[in-house]
Design a protein around this motif. Structure first.
Motif, mmCIF file in Angstrom:
data_model
loop_
_atom_site.group_PDB
_atom_site.id
_atom_site.type_symbol
_atom_site.label_atom_id
_atom_site.label_comp_id
_atom_site.label_asym_id
_atom_site.label_seq_id
_atom_site.Cartn_x
_atom_site.Cartn_y
_atom_site.Cartn_z
ATOM 1 N N THR A 1 0.799 -1.225 0.000
ATOM 2 C CA THR A 1 0.000 0.000 0.000
ATOM 3 C C THR A 1 0.830 1.271 0.000
ATOM 4 O OG1 THR A 1 -0.180 -0.116 2.418
ATOM 5 C CG2 THR A 1 -1.936 -1.146 1.131
ATOM 6 N N VAL A 2 1.989 1.258 0.663
ATOM 7 C CA VAL A 2 2.810 2.469 0.788
ATOM 8 C C VAL A 2 3.943 2.493 -0.231
ATOM 9 C CG1 VAL A 2 4.320 3.793 2.326
ATOM 10 C CG2 VAL A 2 2.228 2.738 3.228
ATOM 11 N N HIS A 3 4.570 1.340 -0.460
ATOM 12 C CA HIS A 3 5.815 1.325 -1.226
ATOM 13 C C HIS A 3 5.663 0.832 -2.664
ATOM 14 C CE1 HIS A 3 8.173 2.526 2.187
ATOM 15 N NE2 HIS A 3 7.660 1.550 2.914
ATOM 16 N N GLY A 4 4.466 0.464 -3.079
ATOM 17 C CA GLY A 4 4.277 0.062 -4.467
ATOM 18 C C GLY A 4 5.051 -1.172 -4.851
ATOM 19 N N ARG A 5 4.948 -2.223 -4.029
ATOM 20 C CA ARG A 5 5.598 -3.494 -4.326
ATOM 21 C C ARG A 5 4.580 -4.627 -4.194
ATOM 22 N NH1 ARG A 5 8.750 -0.107 -5.489
ATOM 23 N NH2 ARG A 5 10.961 0.032 -4.913
ATOM 24 N N GLU A 6 4.673 -5.604 -5.084
ATOM 25 C CA GLU A 6 3.869 -6.821 -4.995
ATOM 26 C C GLU A 6 4.815 -8.010 -4.859
ATOM 27 O OE1 GLU A 6 0.724 -7.486 -4.792
ATOM 28 O OE2 GLU A 6 -0.157 -5.499 -5.135
ATOM 29 N N LEU A 7 4.455 -8.943 -4.013
ATOM 30 C CA LEU A 7 5.304 -10.107 -3.797
ATOM 31 C C LEU A 7 5.177 -11.100 -4.948
ATOM 32 C CD1 LEU A 7 4.755 -10.813 0.016
ATOM 33 C CD2 LEU A 7 6.613 -9.536 -1.083
ATOM 34 N N ARG A 8 6.308 -11.642 -5.364
ATOM 35 C CA ARG A 8 6.313 -12.710 -6.363
ATOM 36 C C ARG A 8 6.285 -14.081 -5.694
ATOM 37 N NH1 ARG A 8 7.297 -11.557 -11.568
ATOM 38 N NH2 ARG A 8 8.011 -9.465 -12.158
ATOM 39 N N MET A 9 6.522 -14.126 -4.394
ATOM 40 C CA MET A 9 6.510 -15.370 -3.639
ATOM 41 C C MET A 9 6.203 -15.035 -2.191
ATOM 42 S SD MET A 9 10.627 -16.039 -3.279
ATOM 43 C CE MET A 9 10.459 -17.063 -1.817
ATOM 44 N N TYR B 1 17.614 -13.764 19.182
ATOM 45 C CA TYR B 1 17.719 -12.309 19.097
ATOM 46 C C TYR B 1 17.665 -11.775 17.677
ATOM 47 C CZ TYR B 1 19.410 -13.618 23.664
ATOM 48 O OH TYR B 1 19.497 -14.192 24.905
ATOM 49 N N ARG B 2 17.715 -12.669 16.676
ATOM 50 C CA ARG B 2 17.743 -12.222 15.286
ATOM 51 C C ARG B 2 16.665 -12.940 14.478
ATOM 52 N NH1 ARG B 2 23.877 -13.260 13.737
ATOM 53 N NH2 ARG B 2 23.490 -15.077 15.081
ATOM 54 N N LEU B 3 15.878 -12.131 13.757
ATOM 55 C CA LEU B 3 14.827 -12.661 12.885
ATOM 56 C C LEU B 3 15.094 -12.177 11.466
ATOM 57 C CD1 LEU B 3 12.076 -14.190 12.707
ATOM 58 C CD2 LEU B 3 10.972 -11.950 12.966
ATOM 59 N N ARG B 4 15.027 -13.099 10.500
ATOM 60 C CA ARG B 4 15.357 -12.769 9.103
ATOM 61 C C ARG B 4 14.189 -13.133 8.196
ATOM 62 N NH1 ARG B 4 20.956 -14.703 8.063
ATOM 63 N NH2 ARG B 4 21.376 -12.701 9.073
ATOM 64 N N MET B 5 13.936 -12.266 7.220
ATOM 65 C CA MET B 5 12.890 -12.511 6.222
ATOM 66 C C MET B 5 13.473 -12.319 4.828
ATOM 67 S SD MET B 5 9.199 -10.585 5.688
ATOM 68 C CE MET B 5 9.934 -8.949 5.470
ATOM 69 N N ARG B 6 13.116 -13.226 3.930
ATOM 70 C CA ARG B 6 13.516 -13.108 2.525
ATOM 71 C C ARG B 6 12.264 -13.132 1.647
ATOM 72 N NH1 ARG B 6 17.761 -16.461 4.588
ATOM 73 N NH2 ARG B 6 19.836 -15.573 4.185
ATOM 74 N N TYR B 7 12.276 -12.285 0.606
ATOM 75 C CA TYR B 7 11.161 -12.289 -0.340
ATOM 76 C C TYR B 7 11.632 -11.757 -1.688
ATOM 77 C CZ TYR B 7 10.666 -7.252 0.718
ATOM 78 O OH TYR B 7 10.883 -5.905 0.885
ATOM 79 N N THR C 1 5.197 -1.865 -8.467
ATOM 80 C CA THR C 1 3.923 -1.324 -8.954
ATOM 81 C C THR C 1 3.872 0.195 -8.808
ATOM 82 O OG1 THR C 1 2.884 -1.650 -6.786
ATOM 83 C CG2 THR C 1 2.677 -3.439 -8.402
ATOM 84 N N GLY C 2 4.791 0.768 -8.017
ATOM 85 C CA GLY C 2 4.840 2.217 -7.845
ATOM 86 C C GLY C 2 5.364 2.908 -9.089
ATOM 87 N N ARG C 3 5.062 4.213 -9.214
ATOM 88 C CA ARG C 3 5.468 4.953 -10.405
ATOM 89 C C ARG C 3 6.353 6.150 -10.092
ATOM 90 N NH1 ARG C 3 6.111 1.852 -13.574
ATOM 91 N NH2 ARG C 3 6.311 3.489 -15.150
ATOM 92 N N ALA C 4 6.849 6.253 -8.861
ATOM 93 C CA ALA C 4 7.790 7.331 -8.540
ATOM 94 C C ALA C 4 9.089 7.110 -9.304
ATOM 95 C CB ALA C 4 8.057 7.380 -7.035
ATOM 96 N N LEU C 5 9.906 8.168 -9.392
ATOM 97 C CA LEU C 5 11.155 8.090 -10.143
ATOM 98 C C LEU C 5 12.049 6.975 -9.594
ATOM 99 C CD1 LEU C 5 13.012 9.231 -12.319
ATOM 100 C CD2 LEU C 5 13.848 10.902 -10.640
ATOM 101 N N GLU C 6 12.142 6.858 -8.261
ATOM 102 C CA GLU C 6 12.970 5.801 -7.675
ATOM 103 C C GLU C 6 12.417 4.425 -8.029
ATOM 104 O OE1 GLU C 6 11.597 8.004 -4.238
ATOM 105 O OE2 GLU C 6 11.790 8.897 -6.227
ATOM 106 N N ILE D 1 13.094 -8.235 -7.734
ATOM 107 C CA ILE D 1 13.904 -7.690 -6.646
ATOM 108 C C ILE D 1 13.992 -8.712 -5.518
ATOM 109 C CG2 ILE D 1 14.197 -5.734 -5.079
ATOM 110 C CD1 ILE D 1 11.881 -4.430 -6.876
ATOM 111 N N ARG D 2 15.195 -9.145 -5.207
ATOM 112 C CA ARG D 2 15.419 -10.072 -4.091
ATOM 113 C C ARG D 2 15.819 -9.263 -2.853
ATOM 114 N NH1 ARG D 2 17.196 -12.663 -8.673
ATOM 115 N NH2 ARG D 2 16.381 -14.776 -8.989
#
Length: 340
Positions: A167-175, A185-191, A196-201, A213-214
């Protein structure tokens, strides 16, 4: 009564203090967390960083007003010299310093051009690092600290909020995101995501990545979140360092790029791309009151992240500053700690 998502204002974690270049030999600075203060200095001879409990064990003077003498920190009131290991090295006019009186010390580490402090007697886990970016192979740029009037947990949770990624960053997950508990003490997430966003970045990321994008996100003890992005044609790294402050949180970003041709330019590119990402969160998080609701579709990834936060060790309010051996709970046993 504490709600089921309660986490403390201050955890026992690794916190970023400053850039290494901001602490040259012979300098001492004051650094604070809510309810706790530290004197952090670099020795003149050994050039190592040391962190002491801020108030002198003799009569309570704040040691950040003192001066560095050799590799010791001299109290400004009676000129007692405290060494980096907490022992009293010298008392003016005395033949020997009492061995029973010690200043509480805290572990420190220098990584990626930054000084980190662990606000407990023994590190419970390694100092923050990027999993795919060894320290000697990366160029870093630290951004300006940003202060927000919201709990630190609200900012930390952003990195594991899959719904807000859309909703904020214009990204859709492929998986579906893959979560890994590296240790308590450490939690890791990969996706993997697409744009989907249209800003210059957004368009720049889409071009560099081929819209594939990995991303690897890791939380270190609630106080640091790292983001590593593989865009195919470019790789970038971000370290978000949190410090609870009165009425909110201070966030310092550290941007990184691999060494090699045009490394500094690529680090600046990473700063531009990640800064555009961060600005979208800063725009609405000021004055946020964080209270996750279980009504409606619930993000199970975020739920697991909040459960992980609830299990992290709190920095106790009643800790005895005069007892350097006091500790509670499991300690990091995974090899040599990264102490400066």
């Amino acid at each position: 009564m504490k709600s089921d998502w309660y986490v403390p204002d201050r955890l026992q974690s690794w916190y970023r203090v400053c850039a290494s270049r901001e602490l040259p030999p012979g300098k001492v600075i004051r650094w604070d967390l809510p309810g706790r203060s530290f004197a952090v200095y670099r020795g003149r001879d050994d050039c190592q960083v040391h962190a002491l409990a801020a108030h002198c064990a003799h009569m309570g003077t704040h040691l950040a007003h003192g001066q560095v003498v050799g590799d010791c920190l001299r109290c400004p009131l009676h000129h007692w010299d405290w060494s980096g290991d907490g022992a009293c090295h010298r008392i003016p006019g005395a033949d020997a310093a009492p061995k029973s009186l010690r200043q509480r010390v805290y572990p420190v580490a220098e990584r990626y051009g930054s000084v980190f402090l662990f606000n407990g007697p023994v590190p419970r886990y390694p100092a923050p690092e990027w999993s795919t970016a060894p320290e000697g192979e990366i160029v870093t740029l630290a951004g300006e600290p940003v202060r927000l009037r919201c709990p630190w947990v609200a900012v930390a949770a952003n990195g594991f909020d899959v719904q807000h990624l859309r909703t904020v960053h214009g990204r859709e997950l492929r998986m579906e995101p893959a979560l890994e508990r590296v240790d308590p003490y450490r939690l890791r997430m990969r996706y993997v995501s697409r744009v989907t966003g249209r800003a210059l970045e957004d368009r720049a990321v889409q071009l560099l990545s081929g819209d594939h994008i990995r991303v690897t996100v890791t939380c270190f003890g609630g106080a640091v979140v790292t983001v590593e992005s593989d865009l195919g044609r470019a790789r970038g790294a971000l370290m978000l360092c949190f410090r609870p402050v009165d009425e909110g949180v201070e966030i310092t970003p550290v941007f990184g790029a691999y060494r090699g041709p045009f490394a500094t330019a690529r680090a600046r590119l990473a700063r531009w791309l990640y800064s555009g990402f961060i600005r979208k969160d800063v725009a609405f998080m000021d004055d946020m009151r964080f209270h996750p609701s279980r009504g409606g579709p619930f993000d199970e990834v975020l739920n697991e992240f909040l459960e992980y936060l609830r299990q992290l060790p709190e920095d106790p309010e009643d800790i005895d500053e005069g007892d350097p051996a006091q500790s509670a709970g499991p300690r990091y046993q995974g090899g040599r700690s990264h102490e400066a």
